[in-house]
Scaffold this active site. Structure first.
Site, PDB file in Angstrom:
ATOM      1  CG  HIS A 226      -0.147   0.042   2.535  1.00  0.00           C
ATOM      2  ND1 HIS A 226       0.395   1.191   3.062  1.00  0.00           N
ATOM      3  CD2 HIS A 226       0.175  -0.951   3.392  1.00  0.00           C
ATOM      4  CE1 HIS A 226       1.006   0.924   4.192  1.00  0.00           C
ATOM      5  NE2 HIS A 226       0.900  -0.376   4.415  1.00  0.00           N
TER       6      HIS A 226
ATOM      7  CD  GLU B  40       2.008  -5.803   8.340  1.00  0.00           C
ATOM      8  OE1 GLU B  40       2.136  -7.045   8.404  1.00  0.00           O
ATOM      9  OE2 GLU B  40       2.800  -5.055   7.737  1.00  0.00           O
TER      10      GLU B  40
END
Length: 206
Positions: free
Chosen positions: A12, A87
């Site tokens: 990202h 994550e």
């Protein structure tokens, strides 16, 4: 090979926590992209290498979904979500810098570096993350056999996918660098083998 499945792995774009090098996982705040991060998402959408992408899959966290949408919009594809691509949950370390963690949790940090079974207080170990990332990989391989797929994720899951493709030991995750909005690629073959095509490419951000 005609039946290879190619995963493009996109980290990202930048958030405020990324810029400050703070632990930012899936157990604390869910920050949006910064202004710079939104610019990076627009830049990666124009990467020529992604023109072959046939499906876009993202972590459920906001920073990944924001990064995925410009690519998906350009390609005319929907964004689907895979929870296994989120994550690590960093527990008590969420939002803290490395220096702050070193000062407040020295023994726990040493244990975390020493082996994959140790977890931050209230968080996930590398073993935990590897299990769910490998499961997500297998599900995506089954669903997209022979296709080219963009996976939008985070540092630890991407490093884990690369490490598993290489058959490298756990310590390899500490020896890779992944810039915000960088691209990596792994090809998976029907016989179970895999190869890493490239790692941490950032030319599209120039």
């Amino acid at each position: 090979m005609a039946d290879e499945t190619v995963f493009f792995l996109l980290r990202h774009g930048e958030t405020a926590l990324t810029a400050e090098r703070r632990f930012s996982g899936s157990g604390g705040a869910d920050p949006a992209l910064s202004e710079r991060g939104r610019g990076q998402a627009g830049q990666v959408a124009g990467a020529a290498v992604l023109e072959a992408v046939e499906a876009v899959v993202s972590s459920p966290l906001a920073r990944c979904l924001e990064t995925a949408r410009p690519v998906a919009d350009r390609l005319g594809l929907p964004v689907t979500v895979a929870d296994g691509l989120r994550e690590t949950a960093f527990g008590a370390w969420e939002g803290r810098t490395f220096a702050e963690v070193r000062e407040r949790f020295p023994a726990e940090l040493d244990a975390w570096f020493a082996g994959p079974a140790a977890a931050p207080p209230g968080g996930e170990s590398f073993d935990d993350v590897t299990s769910r990332v490998a499961a997500a990989r297998d599900e995506l391989l089954a669903a997209h056999r022979g296709r080219t797929v963009l996976l939008v994720s985070h540092v630890t899951p991407i490093k884990t996918l690369v490490r598993l493709a290489l058959g490298a030991p756990h310590e390899a995750v500490f020896r890779m660098d992944l810039a915000p909005a960088s691209l990596s690629a792994v090809a998976h073959y029907p016989d179970g083998n895999a190869s890493v095509r490239f790692l941490n490419a950032t030319a599209h951000l120039a």
